[in-house]
Design an enzyme around this catalytic site. Sequence first.
Site, mmCIF file in Angstrom:
data_model
loop_
_atom_site.group_PDB
_atom_site.id
_atom_site.type_symbol
_atom_site.label_atom_id
_atom_site.label_comp_id
_atom_site.label_asym_id
_atom_site.label_seq_id
_atom_site.Cartn_x
_atom_site.Cartn_y
_atom_site.Cartn_z
ATOM 1 N N GLU A 141 -13.168 19.745 -23.719
ATOM 2 C CA GLU A 141 -13.644 18.437 -23.245
ATOM 3 C C GLU A 141 -13.104 17.340 -24.149
ATOM 4 O O GLU A 141 -12.933 17.549 -25.342
ATOM 5 C CB GLU A 141 -15.186 18.361 -23.332
ATOM 6 C CG GLU A 141 -15.927 19.533 -22.732
ATOM 7 C CD GLU A 141 -16.044 19.427 -21.223
ATOM 8 O OE1 GLU A 141 -15.875 18.296 -20.709
ATOM 9 O OE2 GLU A 141 -16.279 20.458 -20.579
ATOM 10 N N CYS B 213 -42.345 32.207 -50.273
ATOM 11 C CA CYS B 213 -41.655 32.382 -51.547
ATOM 12 C C CYS B 213 -42.594 33.100 -52.515
ATOM 13 O O CYS B 213 -43.808 33.110 -52.320
ATOM 14 C CB CYS B 213 -41.313 30.987 -52.074
ATOM 15 S SG CYS B 213 -40.565 30.923 -53.695
ATOM 16 N N CYS C 51 -37.302 27.444 -50.444
ATOM 17 C CA CYS C 51 -38.733 27.184 -50.592
ATOM 18 C C CYS C 51 -38.986 25.675 -50.575
ATOM 19 O O CYS C 51 -38.302 24.925 -51.273
ATOM 20 C CB CYS C 51 -39.207 27.788 -51.904
ATOM 21 S SG CYS C 51 -40.920 27.395 -52.297
ATOM 22 N N ASN D 172 -21.170 24.798 -38.534
ATOM 23 C CA ASN D 172 -21.960 25.892 -37.987
ATOM 24 C C ASN D 172 -22.802 26.565 -39.068
ATOM 25 O O ASN D 172 -22.388 26.660 -40.214
ATOM 26 C CB ASN D 172 -21.046 26.924 -37.328
ATOM 27 C CG ASN D 172 -20.334 26.341 -36.126
ATOM 28 O OD1 ASN D 172 -20.738 25.289 -35.626
ATOM 29 N ND2 ASN D 172 -19.285 26.991 -35.681
ATOM 30 N N VAL D 173 -23.946 27.026 -38.646
ATOM 31 C CA VAL D 173 -24.881 27.639 -39.582
ATOM 32 C C VAL D 173 -25.020 29.141 -39.290
ATOM 33 O O VAL D 173 -25.868 29.809 -39.854
ATOM 34 C CB VAL D 173 -26.266 26.954 -39.494
ATOM 35 C CG1 VAL D 173 -26.172 25.496 -39.912
ATOM 36 C CG2 VAL D 173 -26.856 27.052 -38.082
ATOM 37 N N HIS E 138 -23.584 22.329 -43.123
ATOM 38 C CA HIS E 138 -24.977 22.264 -42.662
ATOM 39 C C HIS E 138 -25.793 23.469 -43.091
ATOM 40 O O HIS E 138 -26.863 23.720 -42.548
ATOM 41 C CB HIS E 138 -25.017 22.105 -41.138
ATOM 42 C CG HIS E 138 -24.496 20.786 -40.666
ATOM 43 N ND1 HIS E 138 -24.187 20.506 -39.351
ATOM 44 C CD2 HIS E 138 -24.220 19.648 -41.361
ATOM 45 C CE1 HIS E 138 -23.749 19.249 -39.255
ATOM 46 N NE2 HIS E 138 -23.751 18.715 -40.459
ATOM 47 N N GLY F 178 -13.686 22.479 -31.621
ATOM 48 C CA GLY F 178 -15.014 22.728 -31.062
ATOM 49 C C GLY F 178 -16.125 21.872 -31.621
ATOM 50 O O GLY F 178 -17.250 22.330 -31.764
ATOM 51 N N THR F 179 -15.807 20.631 -31.933
ATOM 52 C CA THR F 179 -16.881 19.733 -32.362
ATOM 53 C C THR F 179 -16.850 18.457 -31.536
ATOM 54 O O THR F 179 -15.781 17.927 -31.239
ATOM 55 C CB THR F 179 -16.833 19.422 -33.875
ATOM 56 O OG1 THR F 179 -17.878 18.499 -34.187
ATOM 57 C CG2 THR F 179 -15.506 18.831 -34.309
HETATM 58 P P1 NAD Z 1 -21.815 19.990 -30.314
HETATM 59 O O1 NAD Z 1 -22.767 20.903 -29.627
HETATM 60 O O2 NAD Z 1 -22.150 18.576 -30.484
HETATM 61 O O3 NAD Z 1 -20.382 20.042 -29.623
HETATM 62 C C1 NAD Z 1 -19.747 21.248 -29.293
HETATM 63 C C2 NAD Z 1 -18.329 20.924 -28.872
HETATM 64 O O4 NAD Z 1 -17.656 22.147 -28.629
HETATM 65 C C3 NAD Z 1 -18.223 20.099 -27.579
HETATM 66 O O5 NAD Z 1 -17.356 19.023 -27.782
HETATM 67 C C4 NAD Z 1 -17.656 21.102 -26.575
HETATM 68 O O6 NAD Z 1 -16.788 20.484 -25.624
HETATM 69 C C5 NAD Z 1 -16.881 22.015 -27.468
HETATM 70 N N1 NAD Z 1 -16.658 23.364 -26.940
HETATM 71 C C6 NAD Z 1 -17.438 24.095 -26.115
HETATM 72 N N2 NAD Z 1 -16.904 25.292 -25.888
HETATM 73 C C7 NAD Z 1 -15.736 25.334 -26.595
HETATM 74 C C8 NAD Z 1 -14.722 26.311 -26.763
HETATM 75 N N3 NAD Z 1 -14.789 27.508 -26.170
HETATM 76 N N4 NAD Z 1 -13.671 26.011 -27.559
HETATM 77 C C9 NAD Z 1 -13.582 24.806 -28.174
HETATM 78 N N5 NAD Z 1 -14.512 23.845 -28.048
HETATM 79 C C10 NAD Z 1 -15.577 24.110 -27.266
HETATM 80 O O7 NAD Z 1 -21.535 20.712 -31.690
HETATM 81 P P2 NAD Z 1 -21.286 20.130 -33.131
HETATM 82 O O8 NAD Z 1 -20.312 19.020 -33.045
HETATM 83 O O9 NAD Z 1 -20.970 21.281 -33.985
HETATM 84 O O10 NAD Z 1 -22.696 19.539 -33.585
HETATM 85 C C11 NAD Z 1 -23.889 20.239 -33.309
HETATM 86 C C12 NAD Z 1 -24.826 20.366 -34.489
HETATM 87 O O11 NAD Z 1 -25.689 21.446 -34.221
HETATM 88 C C13 NAD Z 1 -24.171 20.687 -35.781
HETATM 89 O O12 NAD Z 1 -24.847 19.954 -36.730
HETATM 90 C C14 NAD Z 1 -24.421 22.184 -36.029
HETATM 91 O O13 NAD Z 1 -24.847 22.400 -37.340
HETATM 92 C C15 NAD Z 1 -25.565 22.539 -35.125
HETATM 93 N N6 NAD Z 1 -25.333 23.774 -34.336
HETATM 94 C C16 NAD Z 1 -24.777 24.873 -34.891
HETATM 95 C C17 NAD Z 1 -24.521 26.018 -34.121
HETATM 96 C C18 NAD Z 1 -23.896 27.223 -34.754
HETATM 97 O O14 NAD Z 1 -24.030 27.435 -35.939
HETATM 98 N N7 NAD Z 1 -23.163 28.038 -33.996
HETATM 99 C C19 NAD Z 1 -24.835 26.025 -32.774
HETATM 100 C C20 NAD Z 1 -25.429 24.879 -32.234
HETATM 101 C C21 NAD Z 1 -25.658 23.758 -33.019
HETATM 102 ZN ZN ZN Z 2 -41.066 28.729 -54.224
#
Ligand code: NAD
Ligand code: ZN
Length: 238
Positions: free
Chosen positions: A214, A147, A127, A102-103, A119, A186-187
């Site tokens: 899921e 920048c 920059c 997560n970012v 990430h 949650g991934t």
């Molecule tokens: P993904 O969107 O591919 O998958 C999310 C997963 O979370 C799914 O498997 C889903 O079933 C599960 N999920 C949904 N609700 C949930 C809950 N309440 N509890 C537990 N699990 C739950 O996400 P990813 O695998 O992190 O990959 C997405 C990419 O997008 C990453 O590279 C990430 O950097 C970026 N991203 C980041 C954010 C953030 O920073 N919050 C948000 C969206 C995307």
């Molecule tokens: Zn610069």
Amino acid sequence: MRIQIEKLKSRLKKARSLVVLTGAGVSSESGVPTFRGADGLWRNHDPMALATPEAFEEDPVLVWEWYDWRRSIISKIQPNPAHYAIAELEKRYAEFTLITQNVDGLHLLAGSQKAIELHGSIWTLKCVECGNSSENREVPIKILPRCSCGGLLRPSVVWFGEALPEGALYRAFEASSNAEVMLVVGTSGVVQPAASLALRAKGAGAFVVEINPEETQLSGSLDMRLSGKAGELMPTLL
Ligand code: NAD
Ligand code: ZN
């Protein structure tokens, strides 16, 4: 499910090293839009097409408008019980590593200290000319941000098609290889290296548990699956 939770708790009690690997699902209960979910679209744009170096090159204003929108949502959001439970787990282990994709910075806000932000972070800009990076929390941000060298600033996040920061990746693999227990929370495991980190831990003998409402591509390869929301399940492990 209760029996599984008890089994996991006794594993956790015995373990000396714990790795928690998180993805967008951990933040979804806080209200951060996921990329793949129903709330993923922004002005009819697919995030997967915006979060790329090509999109930024072609239309930096559009990409910045999207990030400004995300930053504005996230700035008003609080961590949820899953973030706090993970921060609490960190205090209980001599060897603990949080690896997050997560970012949004919510883990840090919840008090996690040992987080590898694989990430990057939307609160750090870098920059494109000189590579300098710095924190920036302005909401809204002045588009286009620049920048001091005059170069364009971009969010310091890893976009689709880009390489991960080497140091962070190395530390993530190290930690995964040495984990006794790993929680994969949650991934979807679609975006690498999430899946390979979980499989590395498993291959090195860790007890690897998926926490996700899921099933994912990883589900079949791990030791245990707790089906449910991170914000509800994570606090029960404490
Ligand atoms: P993904 O969107 O591919 O998958 C999310 C997963 O979370 C799914 O498997 C889903 O079933 C599960 N999920 C949904 N609700 C949930 C809950 N309440 N509890 C537990 N699990 C739950 O996400 P990813 O695998 O992190 O990959 C997405 C990419 O997008 C990453 O590279 C990430 O950097 C970026 N991203 C980041 C954010 C953030 O920073 N919050 C948000 C969206 C995307
Ligand atoms: Zn610069």
